[in-house]
Design a protein around this motif. Sequence first.
Motif, PDB file in Angstrom:
ATOM      1  N   GLU A 231     -21.637 -36.567  -4.181  1.00 43.47           N
ATOM      2  CA  GLU A 231     -21.491 -37.647  -5.144  1.00 43.47           C
ATOM      3  C   GLU A 231     -20.853 -37.145  -6.439  1.00 43.47           C
ATOM      4  O   GLU A 231     -20.001 -37.817  -7.035  1.00 43.47           O
ATOM      5  N   GLU A 232     -21.259 -35.946  -6.908  1.00 43.65           N
ATOM      6  CA  GLU A 232     -20.639 -35.379  -8.103  1.00 43.65           C
ATOM      7  C   GLU A 232     -19.144 -35.155  -7.882  1.00 43.65           C
ATOM      8  O   GLU A 232     -18.330 -35.403  -8.781  1.00 43.65           O
ATOM      9  N   THR A 235     -17.321 -38.395  -8.111  1.00 43.43           N
ATOM     10  CA  THR A 235     -17.263 -38.826  -9.511  1.00 43.43           C
ATOM     11  C   THR A 235     -16.182 -38.080 -10.255  1.00 43.43           C
ATOM     12  O   THR A 235     -15.403 -38.670 -11.024  1.00 43.43           O
ATOM     13  N   ARG A 238     -12.787 -39.431  -9.477  1.00 44.95           N
ATOM     14  CA  ARG A 238     -12.520 -40.690 -10.180  1.00 44.95           C
ATOM     15  C   ARG A 238     -12.187 -40.429 -11.650  1.00 44.95           C
ATOM     16  O   ARG A 238     -11.335 -41.109 -12.241  1.00 44.95           O
ATOM     17  N   GLN A 239     -12.838 -39.451 -12.237  1.00 48.42           N
ATOM     18  CA  GLN A 239     -12.609 -39.155 -13.647  1.00 48.42           C
ATOM     19  C   GLN A 239     -11.213 -38.600 -13.909  1.00 48.42           C
ATOM     20  O   GLN A 239     -10.745 -38.612 -15.053  1.00 48.42           O
TER      21      GLN A 239
END
Length: 316
Positions: A231-232, A235, A238-239
Amino acid sequence: MRKRHLGKTTLQVSELALGTWGLSSDGYGPVSQVEVDRVIDRAIAVGIDLFDTADVYGRGDMERRLGKRLQGAGTTFVVTKIGTDLDGLPPTKRFDPAYLRTAFERSQERLARDVVDVVLLHNPTVAAMRDKEPLAFLKELKQAGKIRAFGVSAGSADVARSALRDEADVIEIAYNAFHPGDLHEVAGDVSESGAAVLARSVLAHGLLAGQWSADREFYADDHRVNRWTREEFRTRLRQLDALRPLVTGAVVSLRSAALRFVLSNNLVSSAVLGPRSVAQLDQLVREAGMPPYLRGTALMELAERLKQAGIEGGAA
């Protein structure tokens, strides 16, 4: 290759440095010895004259290879790091002067240099920095003419600040668009002290190159296999959207934007690259571009986008 002052030292070094952890096969998996030598030779050919290593990279093999392939003192410069005892059971950090002296002498022999340009304590803790003896020992080596500069490879702003208070000539610290906080936190201390900053992890272990899909898998011998949870990782991908508006004109890729972000900081003496092939090295050197690396307005807008994406001095 443009040069920058190495802080308050008398040295001028290339603003891009060749890091050798990735070449050692310790961090990202195996690299052929032929390719290791080709990368070192190519770095010299394109004008890189600063080489970053440590006594534990390949259990000393990277120092030995640099000692064989680099041109002489005054033409190329070496930063090495000491303070990790791999022969201990278990391996441990050691910063007592007796151990550091032995470690330095072994590094000096492998590097085949009468004078080592820069020696850093390798990732000490804040607690270890409370003992003044390790840096005092390195200062003695400098006074004896055995090294030109000393300092700390710091894993946090607190460690870096402690080193600067103790008159370190050089700090090495992680600094990239996703991890700007540590350097920003000690920027005032750096400016006041005149110390050099070597920026490592400039592409956040490859993340900022922007070439991974969400289902990217890492091999077991690649340290990134445990760096992010799934999940990290998603993320972080996406960042990356926060950086995409920078890719325009001469900034041809996310990799270029990330590298230019680091080079835009005047506190940085050199950005430590981690290519594992000649092709990767050539790409990085080409995409670093020329000043102005990023406009001031672009940097301010990036800071706001990073904040909105949840990265405000956060870790990569």
